[in-house]
Design a protein around this motif. Sequence first.
Motif, PDB file in Angstrom:
ATOM      1  N   ALA A 221      33.012  -5.687  -0.164  1.00 59.34           N
ATOM      2  CA  ALA A 221      32.625  -6.010  -1.545  1.00 59.34           C
ATOM      3  C   ALA A 221      31.177  -5.614  -1.817  1.00 59.34           C
ATOM      4  O   ALA A 221      30.845  -5.192  -2.923  1.00 59.34           O
ATOM      5  CB  ALA A 221      32.826  -7.494  -1.797  1.00 59.34           C
ATOM      6  N   VAL A 222      30.313  -5.721  -0.795  1.00 56.80           N
ATOM      7  CA  VAL A 222      28.900  -5.381  -0.977  1.00 56.80           C
ATOM      8  C   VAL A 222      28.746  -3.951  -1.490  1.00 56.80           C
ATOM      9  O   VAL A 222      27.924  -3.676  -2.364  1.00 56.80           O
ATOM     10  CB  VAL A 222      28.136  -5.507   0.370  1.00 56.80           C
ATOM     11  CG1 VAL A 222      26.714  -5.035   0.223  1.00 56.80           C
ATOM     12  CG2 VAL A 222      28.157  -6.932   0.858  1.00 56.80           C
ATOM     13  N   ALA A 224      31.198  -2.003  -2.852  1.00 57.73           N
ATOM     14  CA  ALA A 224      32.223  -1.567  -3.818  1.00 57.73           C
ATOM     15  C   ALA A 224      31.611  -0.940  -5.066  1.00 57.73           C
ATOM     16  O   ALA A 224      32.083   0.096  -5.541  1.00 57.73           O
ATOM     17  CB  ALA A 224      33.111  -2.740  -4.196  1.00 57.73           C
ATOM     18  N   GLY A 241      38.223  -2.900  -2.998  1.00 55.24           N
ATOM     19  CA  GLY A 241      36.897  -3.497  -2.807  1.00 55.24           C
ATOM     20  C   GLY A 241      36.979  -4.923  -2.318  1.00 55.24           C
ATOM     21  O   GLY A 241      37.316  -5.821  -3.071  1.00 55.24           O
ATOM     22  N   GLY A 242      36.698  -5.124  -1.061  1.00 55.24           N
ATOM     23  CA  GLY A 242      36.606  -6.476  -0.497  1.00 55.24           C
ATOM     24  C   GLY A 242      37.933  -7.177  -0.308  1.00 55.24           C
ATOM     25  O   GLY A 242      39.007  -6.587  -0.506  1.00 55.24           O
ATOM     26  N   MET A 243      37.838  -8.443   0.057  1.00 58.87           N
ATOM     27  CA  MET A 243      39.034  -9.223   0.365  1.00 58.87           C
ATOM     28  C   MET A 243      39.949  -9.374  -0.849  1.00 58.87           C
ATOM     29  O   MET A 243      41.168  -9.453  -0.724  1.00 58.87           O
ATOM     30  CB  MET A 243      38.622 -10.600   0.873  1.00 58.87           C
ATOM     31  CG  MET A 243      39.752 -11.425   1.402  1.00 58.87           C
ATOM     32  SD  MET A 243      39.207 -13.040   1.889  1.00 58.87           S
ATOM     33  CE  MET A 243      39.065 -12.818   3.635  1.00 58.87           C
TER      34      MET A 243
END
Lengths: 297, 205
Positions: A221-222, A224, A241-243
């Motif tokens: 996510a950081v 994305a 992007g991310g979880m």
Amino acid sequence: MSIENNNNNNNNNNNNKNKTWFQAILNLDKRFVYIFIFLAVSLPFFLDPVVDIKSTKWVQSAYDLVDEAAQKRKPIIIGFDYDPATLAELQPMAVSILRHAFSKNVKVVGINFILNGTSLAATTMENIAKEYGKKNGEDYAFFGYLPQPTVVLLNFGENFRKSYKKDYYGKDLNELPMLKGLQNFDDFHVVFCLSGTGLPGTYIVYGVDRFKFNYVAGVTAVSAADYYPYLQSGQMKGLLGGMKAAAEYEFISGKISDGMRGMASQSWGHITIIFFIIVGNILFYAKKRYEDKEKNS
Amino acid sequence: MSTNPWIWVGAISTIMIFTYLWKENPLYRLAEHVFVGISVGYLICVTWYNVLHPKLYVPLFHEHQWILIVPLVMSIMMLFRFSSKHGWLSFWPLAFLIGFSGYGIPASIDTNMLKQIQATINVSFAGGIIPIITALVILLGTLSCLIYFYFSFPHKGAVGKIAKFGSMLLMISFGASFGYTVMARISLLIGRVLFLLRDWLGVVH
């Protein structure tokens, strides 16, 4: 005189009380915040953990590309370019994509440019393959780790055997039945790169723009936000992007796993942080007002 | 509760690292040093078995591909970096690496600049109100942010207003990035908590 003194004393007491109240909360030990966040994240696992999720266009696009691969009977490539530090975000993506691919009989080739994630990638492929009764060399292959991704990607555009002679398990690539007739990116329907590093960008520079293939990045996510411009330019066909993206992929494929399970904790963790930000700001302004009043009086 | 000893090792290591949240302590230090040591050991093993053995040792010493002496010598020269007297020897392989990275400059310019400019110019206004708004945001956003970083004009009048709009958009993007960062950090905590609760303690399924 005594009444005035009493009033002054009362005012001083009230002021001191206010001061101590402000100071106590403003100087709240950060470990209390940690405890609250820990509880907010862990308690939802004991309750109903499923959160209603809607998939975004870019996750749906990634999912559709795997479906297309199944229709065209073409294999896919997954770059397992992550290590334990970003495992929580990227592993659910890898698992979801593998489950989706194996459930549709799509063959998968795994590669890896992050050294600390090599056996992690191998174990993930083996475990998910076992779930679907898939065999190494026939339904999937893992090429293992190689340094210098730039050179490897450039070689992959021509013939991956230039860089890879043997797979992770030491077998000659020419002995693996699933690789017969496969030579370069053109023979694969989509390439995924799952990474929390700058590697998704390297894939674009040395792969996508030179050899023109369908490409999807799965990032933490950081990072994305950094990759959205590549969607608009068409250099990437999808972005995870991310979880949350992993949860969306699980939602589309109808297989609840760690991504969706984590979403309730994610929401409560965020609510807790927002609560502390709001309370912190209110107290900050209240303290400022109180100090201004004190100065004026 | 798990009976797998490796899960226990993972769980205890996680808790040892988490003790840092309370304060700096010997348990955290121990876990940190063990992690660094194991990572380096793992790195050496994988590098040997996946890279050096199949790509250098076997071709050079078994198949006699003598050309590989060149990268071998260059690798050894790189190790002179640790010597203050002979450190200059490491500059040669470094020069080679830097020279090769020059290959990426035109490719990077094409990928990260030319293609992005092209995509911004060719932004589509077709397909209804939302695509039009999206296209306007991309177009005006890019231009106003560029003006914000253009310092040859004083940021006054119309230029100042556009620059201010650009700076506001930048603030929004920083906010979005920060939001994503929070999400990422919480995700990492979720991963560890799920490992402790499910894989180790077995209290959730």
